[in-house]
Design an enzyme around this catalytic site. Structure first.
Site, PDB file in Angstrom:
ATOM      1  N   GLU A   1       8.599   0.931  11.569  1.00 60.24           N
ATOM      2  CA  GLU A   1       9.715   1.877  11.488  1.00 60.24           C
ATOM      3  C   GLU A   1       9.093   3.261  11.526  1.00 60.24           C
ATOM      4  O   GLU A   1       8.426   3.678  10.577  1.00 60.24           O
ATOM      5  CB  GLU A   1      10.523   1.647  10.209  1.00 60.24           C
TER       6      GLU A   1
ATOM      7  N   CYS B   1      13.011  10.610   8.425  1.00 53.50           N
ATOM      8  CA  CYS B   1      12.897  10.158   9.806  1.00 53.50           C
ATOM      9  C   CYS B   1      14.246  10.072  10.500  1.00 53.50           C
ATOM     10  O   CYS B   1      14.323  10.140  11.727  1.00 53.50           O
ATOM     11  CB  CYS B   1      12.190   8.804   9.860  1.00 53.50           C
TER      12      CYS B   1
ATOM     13  N   GLU C   1       8.845  15.842  16.124  1.00 49.99           N
ATOM     14  CA  GLU C   1       9.382  15.670  14.779  1.00 49.99           C
ATOM     15  C   GLU C   1       8.741  16.694  13.849  1.00 49.99           C
ATOM     16  O   GLU C   1       7.534  16.646  13.595  1.00 49.99           O
ATOM     17  CB  GLU C   1       9.120  14.247  14.275  1.00 49.99           C
TER      18      GLU C   1
ATOM     19  N   GLY D   1       6.214   4.953   8.878  1.00 45.98           N
ATOM     20  CA  GLY D   1       5.437   6.186   8.911  1.00 45.98           C
ATOM     21  C   GLY D   1       5.546   6.865  10.261  1.00 45.98           C
ATOM     22  O   GLY D   1       6.495   6.634  11.016  1.00 45.98           O
ATOM     23  N   SER D   2       4.553   7.675  10.556  1.00 48.71           N
ATOM     24  CA  SER D   2       4.596   8.461  11.784  1.00 48.71           C
ATOM     25  C   SER D   2       4.372   7.588  13.010  1.00 48.71           C
ATOM     26  O   SER D   2       3.758   6.519  12.945  1.00 48.71           O
ATOM     27  CB  SER D   2       3.520   9.555  11.739  1.00 48.71           C
ATOM     28  N   THR D   3       4.862   8.073  14.142  1.00 45.49           N
ATOM     29  CA  THR D   3       4.668   7.342  15.392  1.00 45.49           C
ATOM     30  C   THR D   3       3.192   7.275  15.759  1.00 45.49           C
ATOM     31  O   THR D   3       2.721   6.243  16.262  1.00 45.49           O
ATOM     32  CB  THR D   3       5.481   8.011  16.512  1.00 45.49           C
TER      33      THR D   3
ATOM     34  N   LYS E   1       0.858  -1.185   0.000  1.00 42.84           N
ATOM     35  CA  LYS E   1       0.000   0.000   0.000  1.00 42.84           C
ATOM     36  C   LYS E   1       0.892   1.231   0.000  1.00 42.84           C
ATOM     37  O   LYS E   1       1.704   1.430   0.895  1.00 42.84           O
ATOM     38  CB  LYS E   1      -0.909  -0.003   1.240  1.00 42.84           C
TER      39      LYS E   1
ATOM     40  N   ALA F   1       0.595   7.128  13.718  1.00 42.51           N
ATOM     41  CA  ALA F   1      -0.011   6.074  12.905  1.00 42.51           C
ATOM     42  C   ALA F   1       0.486   4.702  13.341  1.00 42.51           C
ATOM     43  O   ALA F   1      -0.274   3.721  13.346  1.00 42.51           O
ATOM     44  CB  ALA F   1       0.290   6.308  11.430  1.00 42.51           C
ATOM     45  N   GLY F   2       1.763   4.616  13.738  1.00 39.75           N
ATOM     46  CA  GLY F   2       2.307   3.342  14.196  1.00 39.75           C
ATOM     47  C   GLY F   2       1.616   2.830  15.439  1.00 39.75           C
ATOM     48  O   GLY F   2       1.386   1.616  15.580  1.00 39.75           O
TER      49      GLY F   2
END
Length: 482
Positions: free
Chosen positions: A250, A284, A384, A228-230, A176, A232-233
């Site tokens: 990651e 990142c 970030e 991706g972003s933390t 995706k 979203a993680g």
């Protein structure tokens, strides 16, 4: 104008469930550079069903590792042939400067070759002697259907870091990708089509956030590999936990570069040009917290000021440009808001600011910015920003430098600069972060890459990265069985 009016599902180009096409706009001037179909849940269902069937019934998971290696080696060769086109497409889509996208192409080769070497040496099946009565056969088998979800900022690197090890291990994959990267990832789909994978083994689907979550939740997905972003993680980890899916993440970073008192400041500043400002700062691993000894603080601040002011900001296709535009208007505004926040918090604005560079108002540009007199508790030091904004933080001694560097929710990258490599290594060992570079040394793709703390779970690259895509099975036999 590039147009992809079909989706790459299960190895072939299929009509999308939604025939509408998304305009892909240049971050430089907002012109339409292409149009592409976007996946919806119905398309996800088709891709996952094909991947499930290809894993459960197809040949790929049962293909000999050497034969899988040969297919992925062919994919890497095809990508190398298209390196210049790939670099140009990513610059056009993302606004990444041409120097960065071109320099990244040999890196993609090294990344893939490290995985291929790891696969050749991998212990796919090993026998352990467990005493005189029994022996144990340990097998490393594919996990199943992998949902690989990647961000927009470095699409080819993120995609290859996931699909190469996943496929080498015998998994099937639904990749995706971000809508912004529909053109470059369409090119990747074409390369995968030519590489010779069996039907159903891989799909490449650009899709929005809601459709991405639908994929993550899908009952027939066995593992999620996400970059991706933390924020979203955390969401993905929660969803994976509910369903007990395998997951590797990651995520974000707020990495520190420590300049020790004996560091060559000129050399360090030139190294930070790349370590801190690569890919317009939309990286990142960017080392955006610069920790400088108080006795040399103004020397470091002045060096960074001179550096940033020397960098050309502009058209990413121009070979003289070092920093291009942010990918979207909202990302441009996000960075400008952080610069305003830094001023409001009392940091000293050394160069830059929230204004848009003159003559570049049509694009998503920001002015590269350096802040001094920054306390590590300020938002600009803790969050970030994902743009060309550096903060310089003073320290009194080495212990304080290490404490400040480790005082972060993140732990993805970092750097140490010193005239003494051995001493720099000692400091690097004290940092709670997944990757540390000493005096600007390049990251190796044979070693593991990933984060501590809120920067992620799991590792990529080399044998450790390949191992993220296998299950371990033990078969115990009587020692007498041949």
């Amino acid at each position: 104008m590039i147009t992809y009016d079909r989706l790459f599902i299960a190895g072939s180009w299929e009509a999308p469930s939604d025939p509408g096409l998304l305009d892909i706009r240049s971050p430089h001037d907002q012109s339409v550079i292409g149009r592409a179909a976007q996946a919806r849940p119905a398309d996800i269902d088709r891709a996952v069903a094909a991947a499930r069937a290809a894993f459960d019934e197809g040949p790929w998971p049962r293909t000999a590792p050497a034969d899988r290696i040969a297919v992925l080696r062919r994919l890497n060769a095809l990508r190398e042939e298209e390196a210049e086109t790939i670099a140009g497409l990513i610059s056009a889509e993302n606004g990444s400067a041409a120097w960065f996208t071109r320099a990244g192409q040999p890196g993609l080769t090294r990344q893939a070759e490290a995985y291929l070497r790891a696969a050749e040496a991998f212990g796919w099946e090993e026998t352990l002697e467990s005493g005189s009565a029994v022996r144990t056969v340990v097998r490393r088998e594919p996990v199943g259907v992998v949902a690989a979800v990647i961000p927009w900022n470095s699409p080819f690197s993120s995609a290859m870091a996931k699909i190469v090890p996943a496929l080498l291990a015998g998994n099937t994959v639904v990749l995706k990708v971000s809508p912004e990267n529909s053109l470059s990832m369409g090119l990747l789909a074409g390369l995968l089509e030519r590489a010779g994978l069996p039907d159903g083994v891989i799909s490449v689907l650009p899709a929005d956030r809601e459709t991405s979550e639908y994929l993550v939740r899908h009952r027939d997905v066995d593992k999620i590999a996400f970059t991706g972003s933390t924020r979203a993680g955390r969401r993905i980890a929660a969803l994976a936990g509910e369903q007990l899916k395998r997951v590797s993440l990651e995520l974000g970073g707020k990495s520190a570069a420590i300049l020790l008192p004996d560091a060559d400041v000129d050399r360090a500043v030139q190294g930070l040009r790349f370590a801190s400002l690569l890919n317009n700062g939309e990286s990142c691993i960017a080392q955006t917290r610069v920790l400088a000894p108080r006795g040399r603080y103004e020397e470091v601040v002045t060096g960074l000021k001179d550096l940033v002011e020397s960098l050309k900001v502009g058209d990413p296709a121009d070979p003289d440009t070092f920093i291009g535009p942010m990918i979207r208007r909202d990302q441009q505004q996000r960075v400008r808001d952080y610069i305003e926040a830094g001023i409001a918090e009392g940091a000293r604005l050394v160069t830059g600011g929230p204004g848009i560079p003159p003559g570049l108002e049509r694009g998503n540009y920001v002015t590269p910015t350096v802040f001094a007199d920054v306390d590590n508790s300020m938002r600009i030091a803790r969050e970030e920003i994902f743009g060309p904004v550096l903060v310089v933080i003073p320290y009194d001694d080495e212990d304080e430098a290490v404490r400040i560097a480790n005082d972060s929710e993140y732990g993805l990258s970092g750097g140490v600069w010193s005239a003494d490599d051995a001493h720099a290594l000692e400091v690097a060992r004290r940092l709670r972060t997944g990757t540390v570079t000493v005096n600007g040394a390049a990251i190796s793709f044979d070693g593991p890459f990933g984060g501590y703390k809120a920067s992620g779970i799991g590792r990529e690259y080399g044998s450790v990265g390949l191992a993220q895509y296998v299950e371990h099975k033990s078969v115990t036999l009587p020692a007498s069985v041949a």
